[in-house]
Design a protein around this motif. Structure first.
Motif, PDB file in Angstrom:
ATOM      1  N   ALA A  41       0.804  -1.219   0.000  1.00  0.00           N
ATOM      2  CA  ALA A  41       0.000   0.000   0.000  1.00  0.00           C
ATOM      3  C   ALA A  41       0.837   1.268   0.000  1.00  0.00           C
ATOM      4  O   ALA A  41       0.415   2.295  -0.542  1.00  0.00           O
ATOM      5  CB  ALA A  41      -0.941   0.004   1.199  1.00  0.00           C
ATOM      6  N   ILE A  42       2.026   1.234   0.602  1.00  0.00           N
ATOM      7  CA  ILE A  42       2.846   2.454   0.702  1.00  0.00           C
ATOM      8  C   ILE A  42       4.053   2.431  -0.237  1.00  0.00           C
ATOM      9  O   ILE A  42       4.913   3.311  -0.165  1.00  0.00           O
ATOM     10  CB  ILE A  42       3.313   2.687   2.157  1.00  0.00           C
ATOM     11  CG1 ILE A  42       4.157   1.510   2.685  1.00  0.00           C
ATOM     12  CG2 ILE A  42       2.124   2.898   3.067  1.00  0.00           C
ATOM     13  CD1 ILE A  42       5.615   1.558   2.405  1.00  0.00           C
ATOM     14  N   ALA A  43       4.109   1.469  -1.143  1.00  0.00           N
ATOM     15  CA  ALA A  43       5.302   1.273  -1.978  1.00  0.00           C
ATOM     16  C   ALA A  43       5.666   2.500  -2.805  1.00  0.00           C
ATOM     17  O   ALA A  43       6.839   2.742  -3.091  1.00  0.00           O
ATOM     18  CB  ALA A  43       5.098   0.067  -2.898  1.00  0.00           C
ATOM     19  N   ASP A  44       4.669   3.300  -3.208  1.00  0.00           N
ATOM     20  CA  ASP A  44       4.949   4.432  -4.099  1.00  0.00           C
ATOM     21  C   ASP A  44       5.126   5.759  -3.370  1.00  0.00           C
ATOM     22  O   ASP A  44       5.176   6.813  -4.009  1.00  0.00           O
ATOM     23  CB  ASP A  44       3.847   4.562  -5.150  1.00  0.00           C
ATOM     24  CG  ASP A  44       2.465   4.775  -4.544  1.00  0.00           C
ATOM     25  OD1 ASP A  44       2.322   4.627  -3.312  1.00  0.00           O
ATOM     26  OD2 ASP A  44       1.520   5.069  -5.303  1.00  0.00           O
ATOM     27  N   VAL A  45       5.232   5.750  -2.048  1.00  0.00           N
ATOM     28  CA  VAL A  45       5.522   6.985  -1.318  1.00  0.00           C
ATOM     29  C   VAL A  45       6.918   7.454  -1.705  1.00  0.00           C
ATOM     30  O   VAL A  45       7.879   6.695  -1.649  1.00  0.00           O
ATOM     31  CB  VAL A  45       5.430   6.770   0.199  1.00  0.00           C
ATOM     32  CG1 VAL A  45       5.847   8.044   0.942  1.00  0.00           C
ATOM     33  CG2 VAL A  45       4.016   6.365   0.602  1.00  0.00           C
ATOM     34  N   TRP A  46       7.028   8.696  -2.110  1.00  0.00           N
ATOM     35  CA  TRP A  46       8.295   9.187  -2.639  1.00  0.00           C
ATOM     36  C   TRP A  46       9.001  10.099  -1.633  1.00  0.00           C
ATOM     37  O   TRP A  46       8.400  10.627  -0.700  1.00  0.00           O
ATOM     38  CB  TRP A  46       8.066   9.955  -3.946  1.00  0.00           C
ATOM     39  CG  TRP A  46       7.141  11.136  -3.832  1.00  0.00           C
ATOM     40  CD1 TRP A  46       7.444  12.409  -3.463  1.00  0.00           C
ATOM     41  CD2 TRP A  46       5.725  11.135  -4.095  1.00  0.00           C
ATOM     42  NE1 TRP A  46       6.339  13.214  -3.472  1.00  0.00           N
ATOM     43  CE2 TRP A  46       5.270  12.464  -3.867  1.00  0.00           C
ATOM     44  CE3 TRP A  46       4.808  10.163  -4.517  1.00  0.00           C
ATOM     45  CZ2 TRP A  46       3.926  12.828  -4.035  1.00  0.00           C
ATOM     46  CZ3 TRP A  46       3.479  10.528  -4.676  1.00  0.00           C
ATOM     47  CH2 TRP A  46       3.042  11.835  -4.436  1.00  0.00           C
ATOM     48  N   ASP A  47      10.305  10.282  -1.849  1.00  0.00           N
ATOM     49  CA  ASP A  47      11.080  11.215  -1.031  1.00  0.00           C
ATOM     50  C   ASP A  47      10.474  12.615  -1.171  1.00  0.00           C
ATOM     51  O   ASP A  47      10.146  13.056  -2.274  1.00  0.00           O
ATOM     52  CB  ASP A  47      12.537  11.265  -1.497  1.00  0.00           C
ATOM     53  CG  ASP A  47      13.279   9.965  -1.242  1.00  0.00           C
ATOM     54  OD1 ASP A  47      12.724   9.087  -0.563  1.00  0.00           O
ATOM     55  OD2 ASP A  47      14.420   9.838  -1.739  1.00  0.00           O
TER      56      ASP A  47
END
Length: 220
Positions: free
Chosen positions: A12-18
């Motif tokens: 679910a959080i894999a695409d959270v970016w810097d």
């Protein structure tokens, strides 16, 4: 068929970016999405702007992210508490910035972000450091300062139950900041204790409609 349920918090959080701005639900330990937060820690995103009522206790919750220099700025109402030593240490070292916001103003800025209200005037903070650099106007003889809405790239929230459409029911005080943060996040990820079939939730008990929720994860 609409199905917002993800197999794991990591997925679910894999695409959270810097550099993401993340709204973290919870009030103290109540209604805090621990599993999503720890999945984010393992994922490794950094330079996060965090919006939270407090900075976590010991090295739990978002305090774990702060301890490992993942959060660069915190928008918060209660940054200094007895057990919030991680934040104090990092702040004193200049490793995390702080925007101190009165609790009611924090809640309303988040609510405004979800409601499409870009800014509002409030008397809270007039004549204090909170007001520095902000526009001041008078309404009916009451001086007020302009506060801007808060929105998030992501909202991490915690609920008691969900269905696959993302409709949410909360558990008592676990409700706290979670509903307004769900509205203000572009991508809202809900960690829940139980997932039920569509139609099982009493419509009168649903606090956050599924239209505000993009992803649902069941606690392990």
């Amino acid at each position: 068929m609409i199905n917002k349920v993800f197999n794991s918090a990591e997925e679910a959080i894999a695409d959270v970016w810097d550099g993401s701005t993340i709204l973290f639900g919870g009030f103290g330990g109540a209604g805090l999405p621990y599993e999503i937060i720890y999945a984010l820690y393992r994922q490794g995103a950094k330079e996060i702007t965090a919006v939270s009522n407090n900075p976590g206790y010991h090295e739990e919750g978002i305090a774990k992210l702060i301890a490992h220099d993942r959060i660069s700025k915190l928008l918060c109402s209660f940054p200094v508490q007895k057990d919030s030593y991680v934040f104090r240490e990092k702040f004193n070292q200049g490793k995390v910035d702080l925007e101190l916001i009165p609790q009611g103003t924090l809640a309303e800025r988040i609510r405004a972000g979800g409601a499409g209200i870009e800014a509002f005037y409030t008397p809270t903070g007039v004549g204090t450091e909170i007001a520095e650099g902000k526009d001041e106007q008078e309404f009916d003889g009451i001086p007020c300062i302009l506060e801007k809405a808060i929105k998030g790239d992501f909202a991490f929230i915690k609920a008691k139950k969900a269905d696959r459409w993302g409709n949410l029911v909360y558990n008592k005080s676990g409700r706290n900041f979670n509903p307004v943060m769900a509205m203000a996040g572009k991508i809202t990820i809900a960690e829940v204790d139980e997932i039920v079939e569509v139609g099982e939730l009493d419509p009168e008990s649903i606090v956050t409609p599924g239209v505000f929720v993009q992803r649902v994860v069941k606690r392990s």
